[in-house]
Write an enzyme that holds these catalytic residues in place. Structure first.
Site, mmCIF file in Angstrom:
data_model
loop_
_atom_site.group_PDB
_atom_site.id
_atom_site.type_symbol
_atom_site.label_atom_id
_atom_site.label_comp_id
_atom_site.label_asym_id
_atom_site.label_seq_id
_atom_site.Cartn_x
_atom_site.Cartn_y
_atom_site.Cartn_z
ATOM 1 N N PRO A 1 -2.628 -11.953 10.512
ATOM 2 C CG PRO A 1 -0.562 -12.208 11.546
ATOM 3 C CD PRO A 1 -1.265 -12.392 10.240
ATOM 4 C CG ASP A 2 -6.132 -7.162 14.471
ATOM 5 O OD1 ASP A 2 -5.243 -6.378 14.872
ATOM 6 O OD2 ASP A 2 -7.314 -6.821 14.287
ATOM 7 C CB ILE A 3 0.074 -6.838 14.753
ATOM 8 C CG1 ILE A 3 0.531 -7.693 13.558
ATOM 9 C CG2 ILE A 3 1.215 -6.588 15.729
ATOM 10 C CD1 ILE A 3 1.624 -7.056 12.704
ATOM 11 C CE LYS B 1 8.277 -11.891 -14.372
ATOM 12 N NZ LYS B 1 8.740 -11.656 -15.715
ATOM 13 C CG ASP C 1 -7.029 -5.376 6.531
ATOM 14 O OD1 ASP C 1 -6.398 -5.176 7.584
ATOM 15 O OD2 ASP C 1 -7.828 -4.548 6.036
ATOM 16 C CG PHE D 1 -2.114 5.671 13.761
ATOM 17 C CD1 PHE D 1 -1.454 5.655 14.980
ATOM 18 C CD2 PHE D 1 -2.079 6.825 12.992
ATOM 19 C CE1 PHE D 1 -0.771 6.769 15.430
ATOM 20 C CE2 PHE D 1 -1.401 7.955 13.432
ATOM 21 C CZ PHE D 1 -0.743 7.927 14.651
ATOM 22 C CG ASN E 1 -0.221 -0.059 2.509
ATOM 23 O OD1 ASN E 1 0.481 0.881 2.864
ATOM 24 N ND2 ASN E 1 -0.335 -1.177 3.231
ATOM 25 C CE LYS F 1 -8.187 -4.013 15.247
ATOM 26 N NZ LYS F 1 -7.128 -3.945 14.280
#
Ligand SMILES: Cc1cc2nc3c(=O)[nH]c(=O)nc-3n(C[C@H](O)[C@H](O)[C@H](O)COP(=O)(O)O)c2cc1C
Length: 424
Positions: free
Chosen positions: A331-333, A315, A305, A349, A236, A367
């Protein structure tokens, strides 16, 4: 110039309810062996009398710029023998004057004519503090090298609750003594701004009091990169600038910083322990590895995500038909850290492209985060400036648009204040 043992400060008192706390502040400073010269605005005299301050400091109080004290030159003379000017409480009005260089009474003239560092302890109603004008003025003061101490949040004299209370006298004494020990003498303070250079163009060296001395802070920053094959991947547009600025601000406040970063093109802040990773899974491993003894965890990284379920070891060759990639969740750290039995103070954030308030607050609750920082991707990603919205149990607060280092410093001050009790 000859160094005397006794340190001297000018204590400026302006017209807020917290002026009564200035009496205790003066008493505690005198007890520390500091010579305190009080100067008060006319409005301050409605809240506490010069007689009280004179009795506590053993010195006549300066109020009127037309007085004959110091040959009518008190506005110049007072700061020449002082290590610092401390304004406590600092009203919204006085902060505005400082930000604009106004000099229409003795104390504001003294600040403009000073040749020593300036520290201000804001104290005001939460709406006055949150007002865009006040936030803009505070930002200007920080950019000008002024030390801003506090404010704190809590119940206010008006009965409302929120950000704007002046720090307690004991905390201010601690900050002032730290500053007198490390600030000027360590040569880290540049109290008078170079007016030929715009603040945000200067080196990011504005001093902060070392409120996070000895604290361990773990920060994730930048994007992650999820391989599709050996040369291609999903990533991203996060630049890492916000996370790196936060690491810089935390270092300035004396923290021990570990910065776990996805791939970026920017320079790491000096003094941080840097750990480079590529994928979300690697970032997760690195976080787990560096969590021990961590006081504060700030998750700034734009973690993917999803990742490719079966990345190719070679390749992938171009074919004639469609190519389907199967993605599986990463995983959701942040959720992992926040849900540990004894988690550090966790700051998340949220970057959203719409409905910022709604989505950010949802994320914070899901969370179980004490503090979540929201920003709009259109304004934040890759740019040098940003606007942050802070969400916590008491509501939300906007840090208006500024360069990322200025915002990072303001944010770290908030985090230090919120964690003050628990971290001591
Ligand atoms: C009862 C009362 C309490 C006030 N408390 C505050 C305060 O806590 N913080 C603030 O910024 N202004 C406060 N004000 C407004 C300031 O007194 C006003 O802006 C004044 O002009 C400040 O002058 P100075 O900055 O020269 O001291 C208060 C005003 C009144 C009447």
């Amino acid at each position: 110039m000859e160094q005397t043992q006794t340190k001297r400060i000018v204590l400026g008192i302006t017209g807020g309810i917290a002026a009564y706390k200035a009496a205790e502040l003066a008493r505690l400073l005198v007890k520390q062996g500091i010579s305190v010269q009080v100067a008060m605005t006319e409005a301050a005299c409605h809240f506490i009398t010069p007689a009280t301050m004179q009795a506590l400091t053993g010195r006549p109080v300066l109020v009127d710029q037309w007085d004959a004290a110091d040959n009518g030159m008190a506005h110049i003379a007072a700061s020449r023998v002082a290590e610092a000017i401390v304004i406590a409480p600092a009203t919204a009005d006085f902060i505005a004057k400082l930000a604009h260089g106004l000099a229409d009474d003795l104390l504001s003239t003294m600040c403009l004519a000073r040749d020593c560092p300036l520290l201000v302890a804001p104290a005001m109603n939460k709406q006055m503090w949150a007002n865009a004008a006040t936030q803009r003025n505070v930002r200007q003061l920080i950019a000008d090298g002024v030390q801003v101490l506090g404010p704190d949040s809590g119940v206010q004299a008006c009965g409302e609750e929120g950000m704007g209370r002046m720090l307690e006298a004991e905390q201010l004494v601690k900050d002032i003594m730290d500053f007198l020990r490390n600030g000027k003498s360590a040569g880290t303070v540049s109290p008078i701004p170079d007016i030929s250079v715009r603040a945000h163009e200067k080196e990011p060296s504005q001093p902060q009091t070392r409120k996070l001395s000895g604290k361990k802070i773990l920060i994730t920053a930048g994007p992650t990169y999820e391989a599709i094959d050996t040369v291609r991947g999903i990533t991203n547009r996060s630049s890492g600038k916000m996370g790196y600025a936060i690491a810089q601000a935390a270092l300035e406040m004396g923290a021990q910083v570990t910065l776990i970063s996805g791939p970026t093109a920017i320079t790491k802040p000096q003094g941080a322990q840097a750990v480079d990773v590529q994928s979300a899974a690697q970032m997760f491993d690195a976080v787990k590895q560096h969590l021990a003894g961590c006081d504060i965890f700030i998750s700034v990284a734009a973690v993917a995500d999803y990742r490719v379920a079966h990345p190719s070891a070679q390749k992938i060759k171009k074919g004639s038909g469609n190519l389907t990639l199967e993605l599986e969740p990463n995983p959701d750290i942040l959720a992992y850290v926040a849900n540990l039995p004894n988690p550090p103070f966790c700051v998340g954030f949220a970057a959203e492209s719409e409905n910022l308030a709604e989505y950010a607050e949802q994320k914070r609750r899901a969370k179980k985060l004490p503090l979540l920082v929201g920003n709009l991707v259109q304004q934040a990603i890759g740019s040098d400036d940003n606007e942050l919205v802070l969400f916590d149990d008491s509501g939300r607060q906007t840090l208006p648009r500024a360069d990322k280092l200025t915002l990072a410093r303001l944010l770290m001050q908030r985090i230090a204040q919120r964690k003050k009790g628990a971290l001591q």
